[in-house]
Motif scaffolding. Sequence first.
Motif, PDB file in Angstrom:
ATOM      1  N   HIS A   1      -6.990  10.384   1.968  1.00 28.12           N
ATOM      2  CA  HIS A   1      -6.200   9.665   0.960  1.00 28.12           C
ATOM      3  C   HIS A   1      -6.827   8.296   0.714  1.00 28.12           C
ATOM      4  O   HIS A   1      -6.885   7.462   1.616  1.00 28.12           O
ATOM      5  CB  HIS A   1      -4.756   9.505   1.423  1.00 28.12           C
ATOM      6  CG  HIS A   1      -3.895   8.735   0.465  1.00 28.12           C
ATOM      7  ND1 HIS A   1      -3.877   8.985  -0.893  1.00 28.12           N
ATOM      8  CD2 HIS A   1      -3.018   7.707   0.673  1.00 28.12           C
ATOM      9  CE1 HIS A   1      -3.035   8.154  -1.482  1.00 28.12           C
ATOM     10  NE2 HIS A   1      -2.501   7.366  -0.550  1.00 28.12           N
TER      11      HIS A   1
ATOM     12  N   THR B   1       0.819  -1.221   0.000  1.00 28.85           N
ATOM     13  CA  THR B   1       0.000   0.000   0.000  1.00 28.85           C
ATOM     14  C   THR B   1       0.851   1.270   0.000  1.00 28.85           C
ATOM     15  O   THR B   1       0.308   2.368  -0.006  1.00 28.85           O
ATOM     16  CB  THR B   1      -0.935   0.042   1.227  1.00 28.85           C
ATOM     17  OG1 THR B   1      -0.144   0.099   2.427  1.00 28.85           O
ATOM     18  CG2 THR B   1      -1.844  -1.173   1.267  1.00 28.85           C
TER      19      THR B   1
ATOM     20  N   ARG C   1       8.197   1.895   1.824  1.00 24.31           N
ATOM     21  CA  ARG C   1       7.392   2.866   1.061  1.00 24.31           C
ATOM     22  C   ARG C   1       8.199   3.369  -0.133  1.00 24.31           C
ATOM     23  O   ARG C   1       7.690   3.453  -1.257  1.00 24.31           O
ATOM     24  CB  ARG C   1       6.984   4.020   1.975  1.00 24.31           C
ATOM     25  CG  ARG C   1       6.247   5.176   1.293  1.00 24.31           C
ATOM     26  CD  ARG C   1       5.776   6.150   2.358  1.00 24.31           C
ATOM     27  NE  ARG C   1       5.435   7.452   1.847  1.00 24.31           N
ATOM     28  CZ  ARG C   1       4.237   7.820   1.391  1.00 24.31           C
ATOM     29  NH1 ARG C   1       3.266   6.935   1.367  1.00 24.31           N
ATOM     30  NH2 ARG C   1       4.003   9.039   0.968  1.00 24.31           N
TER      31      ARG C   1
ATOM     32  N   GLU D   1       0.380   5.055   9.671  1.00 25.63           N
ATOM     33  CA  GLU D   1      -0.868   5.042   8.909  1.00 25.63           C
ATOM     34  C   GLU D   1      -1.406   3.620   8.797  1.00 25.63           C
ATOM     35  O   GLU D   1      -2.598   3.383   8.981  1.00 25.63           O
ATOM     36  CB  GLU D   1      -0.634   5.632   7.518  1.00 25.63           C
ATOM     37  CG  GLU D   1      -0.315   7.115   7.530  1.00 25.63           C
ATOM     38  CD  GLU D   1       0.310   7.604   6.235  1.00 25.63           C
ATOM     39  OE1 GLU D   1       0.632   8.803   6.172  1.00 25.63           O
ATOM     40  OE2 GLU D   1       0.483   6.786   5.307  1.00 25.63           O
TER      41      GLU D   1
ATOM     42  N   ILE E   1      -7.723   6.735   4.194  1.00 31.08           N
ATOM     43  CA  ILE E   1      -7.083   7.238   5.408  1.00 31.08           C
ATOM     44  C   ILE E   1      -7.614   8.647   5.643  1.00 31.08           C
ATOM     45  O   ILE E   1      -7.440   9.526   4.801  1.00 31.08           O
ATOM     46  CB  ILE E   1      -5.555   7.270   5.253  1.00 31.08           C
ATOM     47  CG1 ILE E   1      -5.030   5.899   4.846  1.00 31.08           C
ATOM     48  CG2 ILE E   1      -4.904   7.723   6.559  1.00 31.08           C
ATOM     49  CD1 ILE E   1      -3.529   5.861   4.591  1.00 31.08           C
TER      50      ILE E   1
ATOM     51  N   THR F   1       2.350   2.849   2.259  1.00 28.14           N
ATOM     52  CA  THR F   1       1.926   3.775   3.305  1.00 28.14           C
ATOM     53  C   THR F   1       3.012   3.919   4.359  1.00 28.14           C
ATOM     54  O   THR F   1       3.944   3.129   4.436  1.00 28.14           O
ATOM     55  CB  THR F   1       0.635   3.286   3.985  1.00 28.14           C
ATOM     56  OG1 THR F   1       0.758   1.896   4.291  1.00 28.14           O
ATOM     57  CG2 THR F   1      -0.569   3.511   3.104  1.00 28.14           C
ATOM     58  N   ARG F   2       2.856   4.935   5.177  1.00 22.96           N
ATOM     59  CA  ARG F   2       3.761   5.145   6.289  1.00 22.96           C
ATOM     60  C   ARG F   2       3.399   4.186   7.422  1.00 22.96           C
ATOM     61  O   ARG F   2       2.275   3.718   7.521  1.00 22.96           O
ATOM     62  CB  ARG F   2       3.694   6.597   6.775  1.00 22.96           C
ATOM     63  CG  ARG F   2       4.057   7.609   5.689  1.00 22.96           C
ATOM     64  CD  ARG F   2       3.862   9.032   6.152  1.00 22.96           C
ATOM     65  NE  ARG F   2       4.196   9.990   5.105  1.00 22.96           N
ATOM     66  CZ  ARG F   2       3.351  10.418   4.174  1.00 22.96           C
ATOM     67  NH1 ARG F   2       2.100   9.962   4.164  1.00 22.96           N
ATOM     68  NH2 ARG F   2       3.734  11.278   3.261  1.00 22.96           N
TER      69      ARG F   2
ATOM     70  N   TYR G   1      -3.637  11.829   8.297  1.00 22.55           N
ATOM     71  CA  TYR G   1      -2.770  11.723   7.128  1.00 22.55           C
ATOM     72  C   TYR G   1      -1.876  12.952   7.056  1.00 22.55           C
ATOM     73  O   TYR G   1      -2.301  14.068   7.376  1.00 22.55           O
ATOM     74  CB  TYR G   1      -3.584  11.583   5.840  1.00 22.55           C
ATOM     75  CG  TYR G   1      -2.759  11.043   4.692  1.00 22.55           C
ATOM     76  CD1 TYR G   1      -2.278   9.738   4.744  1.00 22.55           C
ATOM     77  CD2 TYR G   1      -2.423  11.830   3.602  1.00 22.55           C
ATOM     78  CE1 TYR G   1      -1.480   9.237   3.715  1.00 22.55           C
ATOM     79  CE2 TYR G   1      -1.636  11.331   2.575  1.00 22.55           C
ATOM     80  CZ  TYR G   1      -1.172  10.035   2.635  1.00 22.55           C
ATOM     81  OH  TYR G   1      -0.375   9.531   1.634  1.00 22.55           O
TER      82      TYR G   1
ATOM     83  N   ILE H   1      -6.901   4.647  -0.992  1.00 22.02           N
ATOM     84  CA  ILE H   1      -6.013   3.622  -1.536  1.00 22.02           C
ATOM     85  C   ILE H   1      -6.856   2.446  -2.013  1.00 22.02           C
ATOM     86  O   ILE H   1      -7.450   1.736  -1.196  1.00 22.02           O
ATOM     87  CB  ILE H   1      -5.011   3.132  -0.469  1.00 22.02           C
ATOM     88  CG1 ILE H   1      -4.132   4.277  -0.006  1.00 22.02           C
ATOM     89  CG2 ILE H   1      -4.169   1.976  -1.004  1.00 22.02           C
ATOM     90  CD1 ILE H   1      -3.176   3.901   1.105  1.00 22.02           C
TER      91      ILE H   1
END
Length: 456
Positions: free
Chosen positions: A313, A280, A384, A286, A302, A282-283, A307, A315
């Motif tokens: 956001h 994904t 990421r 998150e 999110i 993502t961080r 975020y 996804i």
Amino acid sequence: MQQISEKVVAGLSVPVKGNKVHFFSGATLQGKKAPAGFGVRVTAGGTKSFVLFHRVDGRKYLETLGRWDENPQGGTLTVRDAIIKADKLAKDLKNGRREDPRPERTRRMQDGDDPEGLKIGGANNSALKPEERDPEQKQPGLLDMFVERYCLKEKALKSADQYASTFRRLVAPDIGDLPVFGEGRLRRSHIVDMLDEIEDESGPVMADRTLAYLRKGFNWFAARNEDFTNPIVKGIREVGTNARDRILNDDELRDLWAALEVVENVPACYPRFVKSLLLTVTRRNEAALMHSSEIDGNDWTIPADRYKTGIDHLIPLSAAACELIGEKPDGANGNSWFIFTTTEGAKGFSGFSKAKRELDKAIAKIRTEAGREPMPRWVLHDLRRTGRSLMSRAGVPADHAERCLGHVIGGVRGVYDRYAYIEEKRAAFEALAALIERILNPASNVEELAGRRANK
């Protein structure tokens, strides 16, 4: 026989001041019987918590089990869950399975701070609101003592809440479980890794601020304990020189996936969580706080309030990412739970540092047994960056890939182009998942390619 229920607890009277304990010894609910000493404490503010009265060597103790989950400010226990927890505690006390049954506050008042077993902590100090504290942290850590004694009492700092919040959000999940002394104690490399993660997720200013807070806390403790040496040295971090560009190569990804299948001493959700970071892009935080309420079919949104850009956001989850979601935890309440959890959906995953160390050990073992060099240092946020690189490799247009990462597109297009690129992002994430699959299973790809050539 006395009865208890959610309705009964909701109807308990609120005292004008102080608090009042309503005991329900022997009360039953859905076949569960409350042990002797079980009760509900109600404060003047209306907060209701479950307690258990017990004795140790003739001394009386009223131990808090947890807050009622129907409090306006939230909690962790239903009435039935509280009865089950109280019953287990009562049996442990009776059978001697608990080393020290005194509540934490009582232990601290009677024994003082015991360096043996002391951890870095940071998730349970008095500067935090009760609902922000970690109910699983049994003993206050070094950073908890620093906030309570130095920030709040000795100096009465106006910024005490900032120290507390920073330690809770950014420090405790990474190094909070590390011991201050003895085997496995905090080392400089742990701090460096943590600061790299903070910079990648929250920016260099936040990383520098966290380092400053830690340095002050460790210096304070070093002045009180001659056996402690502050691991933060001059030059550990220089502003503007810590940008990372680490990307995992194909061999490293295969080793990572293999290690996730065999790693020990980590929560069951951890392998799924790590894989989700790559699939994904993502961080870390998150993904760790992914919640069932944020998922609609195969789409995960999110919310803006958690975020980095302050914008919702979306996804589109690939089929591979959807497989990582898992089933509803057995103890989850209703239709609301955290996806990656160690508390049956009540809280999102934390404890990153401890699990990452176990994962690194598993990777090291795989490489050692294969006669290969150790894997270079890496952090979770590198996944990421790796995912973004793989998208380019998979032929995803740069504009689409940037939107998959949630980056704000600058210029006129970024301001006026409201097209969400949902289908383009969906195709990009599927392309990423397909490439990862080919990387993880190169042999099958060769066989498939050979079969195609034979059929021509």
